[in-house]
Design a protein around this motif. Structure first.
Motif, PDB file in Angstrom:
ATOM      1  N   GLY A   1       0.819  -1.216   0.000  1.00 54.05           N
ATOM      2  CA  GLY A   1       0.000   0.000   0.000  1.00 54.05           C
ATOM      3  C   GLY A   1       0.847   1.258   0.000  1.00 54.05           C
ATOM      4  N   VAL A   2       1.904   1.267   0.789  1.00 53.46           N
ATOM      5  CA  VAL A   2       2.800   2.425   0.869  1.00 53.46           C
ATOM      6  C   VAL A   2       3.560   2.602  -0.437  1.00 53.46           C
TER       7      VAL A   2
ATOM      8  N   LEU B   1       1.828   6.735  -7.151  1.00 51.45           N
ATOM      9  CA  LEU B   1       0.614   7.300  -7.729  1.00 51.45           C
ATOM     10  C   LEU B   1       0.860   8.518  -8.605  1.00 51.45           C
ATOM     11  N   ASN B   2       1.709   9.438  -8.167  1.00 51.88           N
ATOM     12  CA  ASN B   2       1.887  10.693  -8.893  1.00 51.88           C
ATOM     13  C   ASN B   2       2.835  10.589 -10.072  1.00 51.88           C
ATOM     14  N   GLU B   3       3.842   9.731  -9.950  1.00 46.80           N
ATOM     15  CA  GLU B   3       4.811   9.589 -11.029  1.00 46.80           C
ATOM     16  C   GLU B   3       5.538   8.261 -10.897  1.00 46.80           C
ATOM     17  N   PRO B   4       5.982   7.729 -12.024  1.00 45.83           N
ATOM     18  CA  PRO B   4       6.769   6.490 -11.946  1.00 45.83           C
ATOM     19  C   PRO B   4       8.113   6.775 -11.277  1.00 45.83           C
ATOM     20  N   LYS B   5       8.631   5.780 -10.604  1.00 43.53           N
ATOM     21  CA  LYS B   5       9.921   5.916  -9.933  1.00 43.53           C
ATOM     22  C   LYS B   5      10.789   4.708 -10.276  1.00 43.53           C
ATOM     23  N   ARG B   6      12.059   4.942 -10.364  1.00 40.30           N
ATOM     24  CA  ARG B   6      13.012   3.859 -10.564  1.00 40.30           C
ATOM     25  C   ARG B   6      13.191   3.117  -9.252  1.00 40.30           C
ATOM     26  N   PHE B   7      13.701   1.904  -9.362  1.00 40.64           N
ATOM     27  CA  PHE B   7      13.884   1.062  -8.188  1.00 40.64           C
ATOM     28  C   PHE B   7      14.694   1.779  -7.112  1.00 40.64           C
ATOM     29  N   ASN B   8      15.823   2.395  -7.491  1.00 38.32           N
ATOM     30  CA  ASN B   8      16.676   3.051  -6.498  1.00 38.32           C
ATOM     31  C   ASN B   8      16.008   4.252  -5.847  1.00 38.32           C
ATOM     32  N   GLU B   9      15.111   4.918  -6.577  1.00 37.47           N
ATOM     33  CA  GLU B   9      14.349   6.010  -5.966  1.00 37.47           C
ATOM     34  C   GLU B   9      13.441   5.465  -4.858  1.00 37.47           C
ATOM     35  N   LEU B  10      12.788   4.346  -5.148  1.00 33.39           N
ATOM     36  CA  LEU B  10      11.949   3.721  -4.118  1.00 33.39           C
ATOM     37  C   LEU B  10      12.790   3.244  -2.945  1.00 33.39           C
ATOM     38  N   LYS B  11      13.942   2.674  -3.239  1.00 34.87           N
ATOM     39  CA  LYS B  11      14.821   2.180  -2.183  1.00 34.87           C
ATOM     40  C   LYS B  11      15.233   3.320  -1.259  1.00 34.87           C
ATOM     41  N   ARG B  12      15.539   4.497  -1.820  1.00 34.99           N
ATOM     42  CA  ARG B  12      15.904   5.654  -0.988  1.00 34.99           C
ATOM     43  C   ARG B  12      14.706   6.155  -0.177  1.00 34.99           C
TER      44      ARG B  12
ATOM     45  N   PHE C   1      12.457   4.268   1.155  1.00 34.38           N
ATOM     46  CA  PHE C   1      12.249   3.315   2.249  1.00 34.38           C
ATOM     47  C   PHE C   1      13.586   2.724   2.700  1.00 34.38           C
ATOM     48  N   PRO C   2      14.424   3.480   3.403  1.00 36.73           N
ATOM     49  CA  PRO C   2      15.740   2.953   3.782  1.00 36.73           C
ATOM     50  C   PRO C   2      15.660   1.734   4.708  1.00 36.73           C
ATOM     51  N   GLU C   3      14.580   1.594   5.434  1.00 40.39           N
ATOM     52  CA  GLU C   3      14.430   0.452   6.357  1.00 40.39           C
ATOM     53  C   GLU C   3      13.990  -0.822   5.648  1.00 40.39           C
ATOM     54  N   LEU C   4      13.636  -0.708   4.383  1.00 43.81           N
ATOM     55  CA  LEU C   4      13.163  -1.842   3.605  1.00 43.81           C
ATOM     56  C   LEU C   4      14.330  -2.461   2.837  1.00 43.81           C
ATOM     57  N   SER C   5      14.531  -3.743   3.003  1.00 40.34           N
ATOM     58  CA  SER C   5      15.651  -4.396   2.318  1.00 40.34           C
ATOM     59  C   SER C   5      15.377  -4.481   0.815  1.00 40.34           C
ATOM     60  N   GLN C   6      16.438  -4.572   0.061  1.00 43.44           N
ATOM     61  CA  GLN C   6      16.320  -4.681  -1.398  1.00 43.44           C
ATOM     62  C   GLN C   6      15.537  -5.928  -1.771  1.00 43.44           C
TER      63      GLN C   6
ATOM     64  N   THR D   1      12.054  -5.787  -3.867  1.00 45.36           N
ATOM     65  CA  THR D   1      11.984  -6.521  -5.125  1.00 45.36           C
ATOM     66  C   THR D   1      10.805  -7.487  -5.117  1.00 45.36           C
ATOM     67  N   ARG D   2      10.646  -8.218  -4.028  1.00 48.01           N
ATOM     68  CA  ARG D   2       9.555  -9.200  -3.945  1.00 48.01           C
ATOM     69  C   ARG D   2       8.192  -8.514  -4.005  1.00 48.01           C
ATOM     70  N   GLN D   3       8.045  -7.406  -3.273  1.00 48.13           N
ATOM     71  CA  GLN D   3       6.764  -6.697  -3.267  1.00 48.13           C
ATOM     72  C   GLN D   3       6.426  -6.170  -4.662  1.00 48.13           C
ATOM     73  N   LEU D   4       7.413  -5.597  -5.348  1.00 47.74           N
ATOM     74  CA  LEU D   4       7.181  -5.080  -6.694  1.00 47.74           C
ATOM     75  C   LEU D   4       6.854  -6.198  -7.678  1.00 47.74           C
ATOM     76  N   ARG D   5       7.535  -7.311  -7.564  1.00 48.97           N
ATOM     77  CA  ARG D   5       7.250  -8.448  -8.455  1.00 48.97           C
ATOM     78  C   ARG D   5       5.857  -9.000  -8.220  1.00 48.97           C
TER      79      ARG D   5
END
Length: 72
Positions: free
Chosen positions: A27-28, A34-45, A47-52, A56-60
Motif C-alpha cells: 500500500g505504501v 501514484l503521482n509519477e513512476p519511480k526507478r527502483f533506487n528512488e523507491l529504495k531511498r 524506504f531505507p528500512e526496507l531491504s532490497q 523486489t519481492r513486493q514489486l514483483r
C-alpha cells in the motif's frame, strides 16, 4: 489467504483488491507511485528500512497480480 478466483458477489472485488495489497509495504509503495513512476533506487531511498530483497519481492508480486498505475 488468497483465493484462486472471485465470483463477482457483492464485496468480492474489494476482497480481491485487499488480497493484492494486503502485505505490509504494498500500500505504501503504491502510494508513492501514484503521482509519477519511480526507478527502483528512488523507491529504495524512499524506504531505507526496507531491504532490497523485500522491495523486489513486493514489486514483483504487484506486477504478477497485474497492478498497474496509469500515468499521463
Amino acid at each position: 489467504m488468497r483465493h484462486a478466483s472471485y465470483d463477482g458477489a457483492q464485496g468480492c472485488y474489494i476482497e480481491a483488491a485487499l488480497d493484492v495489497i494486503a502485505d505490509k509495504w504494498k500500500g505504501v509503495i503504491l502510494y508513492h507511485l501514484l503521482n509519477e513512476p519511480k526507478r527502483f533506487n528512488e523507491l529504495k531511498r524512499t524506504f531505507p528500512e526496507l531491504s532490497q530483497r523485500i522491495l523486489t519481492r513486493q514489486l514483483r508480486e504487484l506486477e504478477d497480480d497485474g497492478v498497474t498505475i496509469p500515468h499521463e
